[in-house]
Structures are given as C-alpha cells and as structure tokens.
Design a protein around this motif. Structure first.
Motif, PDB file in Angstrom:
ATOM      1  N   GLY A  26       0.845  -1.192   0.000  1.00  0.00           N
ATOM      2  CA  GLY A  26       0.000   0.000   0.000  1.00  0.00           C
ATOM      3  C   GLY A  26       0.877   1.238   0.000  1.00  0.00           C
ATOM      4  O   GLY A  26       1.747   1.396  -0.852  1.00  0.00           O
ATOM      5  N   GLN A  27       0.694   2.115   0.981  1.00  0.00           N
ATOM      6  CA  GLN A  27       1.506   3.326   1.097  1.00  0.00           C
ATOM      7  C   GLN A  27       2.750   3.133   1.968  1.00  0.00           C
ATOM      8  O   GLN A  27       3.571   4.025   2.089  1.00  0.00           O
ATOM      9  CB  GLN A  27       0.662   4.480   1.665  1.00  0.00           C
ATOM     10  N   LYS A  28       2.868   1.967   2.588  1.00  0.00           N
ATOM     11  CA  LYS A  28       4.001   1.693   3.484  1.00  0.00           C
ATOM     12  C   LYS A  28       5.119   1.010   2.723  1.00  0.00           C
ATOM     13  O   LYS A  28       4.891   0.059   1.982  1.00  0.00           O
ATOM     14  CB  LYS A  28       3.561   0.790   4.641  1.00  0.00           C
ATOM     15  N   GLU A  29       6.333   1.485   2.924  1.00  0.00           N
ATOM     16  CA  GLU A  29       7.505   0.877   2.322  1.00  0.00           C
ATOM     17  C   GLU A  29       8.415   0.363   3.431  1.00  0.00           C
ATOM     18  O   GLU A  29       8.975   1.145   4.189  1.00  0.00           O
ATOM     19  CB  GLU A  29       8.236   1.885   1.430  1.00  0.00           C
ATOM     20  N   LEU A  84       9.884  -2.175   9.758  1.00  0.00           N
ATOM     21  CA  LEU A  84       8.503  -1.898   9.376  1.00  0.00           C
ATOM     22  C   LEU A  84       8.177  -0.425   9.563  1.00  0.00           C
ATOM     23  O   LEU A  84       8.459   0.148  10.616  1.00  0.00           O
ATOM     24  CB  LEU A  84       7.539  -2.746  10.202  1.00  0.00           C
ATOM     25  N   ARG A  85       7.554   0.164   8.567  1.00  0.00           N
ATOM     26  CA  ARG A  85       7.168   1.573   8.616  1.00  0.00           C
ATOM     27  C   ARG A  85       5.838   1.694   9.369  1.00  0.00           C
ATOM     28  O   ARG A  85       4.779   1.855   8.782  1.00  0.00           O
ATOM     29  CB  ARG A  85       7.069   2.126   7.202  1.00  0.00           C
ATOM     30  N   TYR A 125       1.563  -7.468  11.693  1.00  0.00           N
ATOM     31  CA  TYR A 125       2.796  -8.147  11.289  1.00  0.00           C
ATOM     32  C   TYR A 125       2.609  -9.127  10.133  1.00  0.00           C
ATOM     33  O   TYR A 125       3.513  -9.908   9.852  1.00  0.00           O
ATOM     34  CB  TYR A 125       3.396  -8.876  12.501  1.00  0.00           C
ATOM     35  N   GLU A 126       1.489  -9.061   9.413  1.00  0.00           N
ATOM     36  CA  GLU A 126       1.278 -10.017   8.325  1.00  0.00           C
ATOM     37  C   GLU A 126       2.337  -9.899   7.231  1.00  0.00           C
ATOM     38  O   GLU A 126       2.702 -10.888   6.605  1.00  0.00           O
ATOM     39  CB  GLU A 126      -0.130  -9.915   7.734  1.00  0.00           C
ATOM     40  N   VAL A 127       2.866  -8.711   7.006  1.00  0.00           N
ATOM     41  CA  VAL A 127       3.894  -8.542   5.975  1.00  0.00           C
ATOM     42  C   VAL A 127       5.192  -9.275   6.349  1.00  0.00           C
ATOM     43  O   VAL A 127       5.955  -9.672   5.476  1.00  0.00           O
ATOM     44  CB  VAL A 127       4.154  -7.045   5.678  1.00  0.00           C
ATOM     45  N   VAL A 128       5.407  -9.498   7.625  1.00  0.00           N
ATOM     46  CA  VAL A 128       6.610 -10.213   8.066  1.00  0.00           C
ATOM     47  C   VAL A 128       6.607 -11.631   7.517  1.00  0.00           C
ATOM     48  O   VAL A 128       7.622 -12.113   7.000  1.00  0.00           O
ATOM     49  CB  VAL A 128       6.726 -10.213   9.611  1.00  0.00           C
ATOM     50  N   THR A 129       5.470 -12.295   7.610  1.00  0.00           N
ATOM     51  CA  THR A 129       5.360 -13.649   7.062  1.00  0.00           C
ATOM     52  C   THR A 129       5.638 -13.639   5.560  1.00  0.00           C
ATOM     53  O   THR A 129       6.368 -14.493   5.050  1.00  0.00           O
ATOM     54  CB  THR A 129       3.964 -14.231   7.361  1.00  0.00           C
ATOM     55  N   PHE A 130       5.078 -12.673   4.853  1.00  0.00           N
ATOM     56  CA  PHE A 130       5.321 -12.553   3.412  1.00  0.00           C
ATOM     57  C   PHE A 130       6.817 -12.410   3.131  1.00  0.00           C
ATOM     58  O   PHE A 130       7.367 -13.073   2.252  1.00  0.00           O
ATOM     59  CB  PHE A 130       4.548 -11.359   2.842  1.00  0.00           C
ATOM     60  N   ILE A 131       7.469 -11.534   3.875  1.00  0.00           N
ATOM     61  CA  ILE A 131       8.899 -11.288   3.668  1.00  0.00           C
ATOM     62  C   ILE A 131       9.721 -12.545   3.956  1.00  0.00           C
ATOM     63  O   ILE A 131      10.602 -12.918   3.171  1.00  0.00           O
ATOM     64  CB  ILE A 131       9.375 -10.097   4.528  1.00  0.00           C
ATOM     65  N   LEU A 132       9.436 -13.205   5.048  1.00  0.00           N
ATOM     66  CA  LEU A 132      10.187 -14.417   5.387  1.00  0.00           C
ATOM     67  C   LEU A 132       9.990 -15.498   4.325  1.00  0.00           C
ATOM     68  O   LEU A 132      10.939 -16.186   3.947  1.00  0.00           O
ATOM     69  CB  LEU A 132       9.804 -14.907   6.777  1.00  0.00           C
TER      70      LEU A 132
END
Length: 187
Positions: A26-29, A84-85, A125-132
C-alpha cells in the motif's frame, strides 16, 4: 496482499556489509537489511519505525538501542532486520507527537494512545510472514520482548525467542515499566 518488491542492493554500514531490499505494501515501504549470507535459522529482529528514537536518538524509548543491537546481531550471526514503517506503534508521526505531549502532562504511553482514540498498539505483522517466505525462511530465532510479535508471525517456525534487553535511563524507565506491566512485554 499485493506487495511490490525492489531489487537487492548492497548497503555497507557501520554495523556491517548488508544486502537491502524494499517491500511496498500500500503506502508503506518496509525495508529488509540482511547479512550477505543468511544462516539456516537466522536471528530476525522485526523493528517498527521510530523516527525520534532511531534517527534523532530520543531517550524516551529504547528503540534506537534495539535497532542497533539487531543490526549488530544480523551482521555477527547471518541474520536480518525487518524494518517496518509503523511509526508510533502505527499511529503515525503526528499522532505520536500528540501522544508525547499528553505524556508530558502525566499520561503514560497507553493512556495517551487511548486519549487520542487508538489502541495501545496498532501494529500488524502479516507482511513479516510474506517477507520471510520471500526469502524462503522456514525457521527463525526472533529477537524481541513483544509477545504480540511472537503470536502474530505465522507460517514460519519460531524456534527461539531471544530477549532484547536494553539498559534503561531516567527518561525511559516509566515507558519500559508500562511496556512490561501494561502491554505484557517480556522485560
């Protein structure tokens, strides 16, 4: 979840020579800072943005100390920091400064967030799982005191939670007490 992923770039730093990669949600990088060669079970620090602590060195929190320790551990052990931003526990910089002003008047960090209409902690923290998963990481050692991070990361086995205890100072003792007593952080 739609996420754009940057190329990988080198990042020499005072903490070591890393690879970096950005993930736009989204808008977070968000930013991943990782060792050139990841350990089979890397130590991972999930760190939420704190401009006042990370960049300016605020003594009201322990964020910069935790970030620097996470980067040192990443370099020494083949680990990574996921930055995380989520400024101010994800209430944004403007609201964080308003919360600081309320804290100056005697409210603690939880009370200030509630006064502004927010939960004590708005982070996710859902993006953390994606990144891992992007890095094909199946198991990690999580460098955290926050049980919400432990409980929110799914799809990856957390084989160990490593405490990250920083020495308090006169400006953040109350803040750390509230994290421990009011938010359940394992300090």
């Amino acid at each position: 979840m739609q996420i754009k992923i940057s190329d990988v770039a080198d990042l020499p730093s005072r903490f070591g020579d890393f690879n970096v990669q950005a993930f736009k949600q989204g808008q977070k990088e968000h930013l991943v800072i990782c060792a050139k060669e990841l350990a089979e079970v890397p130590i991972v620090r999930v760190h939420s943005e704190c401009l006042t602590g990370d960049a300016i060195g605020s003594l009201k929190c322990d964020c910069r100390d935790q970030l620097e320790y996470g980067l040192q551990m990443a370099d020494e052990t083949g680990g990574m920091v996921i930055y995380l931003r989520q400024e101010g526990r994800n209430i944004g910089l403007l609201n964080k400064i308003n919360a600081y002003a309320l804290q100056d008047k005697g409210l603690n960090t939880i009370e200030a967030n509630h006064q502004l209409g927010f939960a004590a902690d708005e982070r996710t923290y859902e993006v953390v799982t994606f990144i891992l998963h992007h890095y094909n990481i199946k198991k990690i050692k999580l460098l955290t005191n926050n049980p919400d991070k432990v409980n929110s990361i799914s799809g990856v086995e957390i084989v160990e939670r490593i405490p990250i205890i920083m020495k308090p100072n006169k400006h953040n003792e109350g803040y750390l007490d509230v994290k421990r007593d009011g938010m359940g952080h394992l300090l």
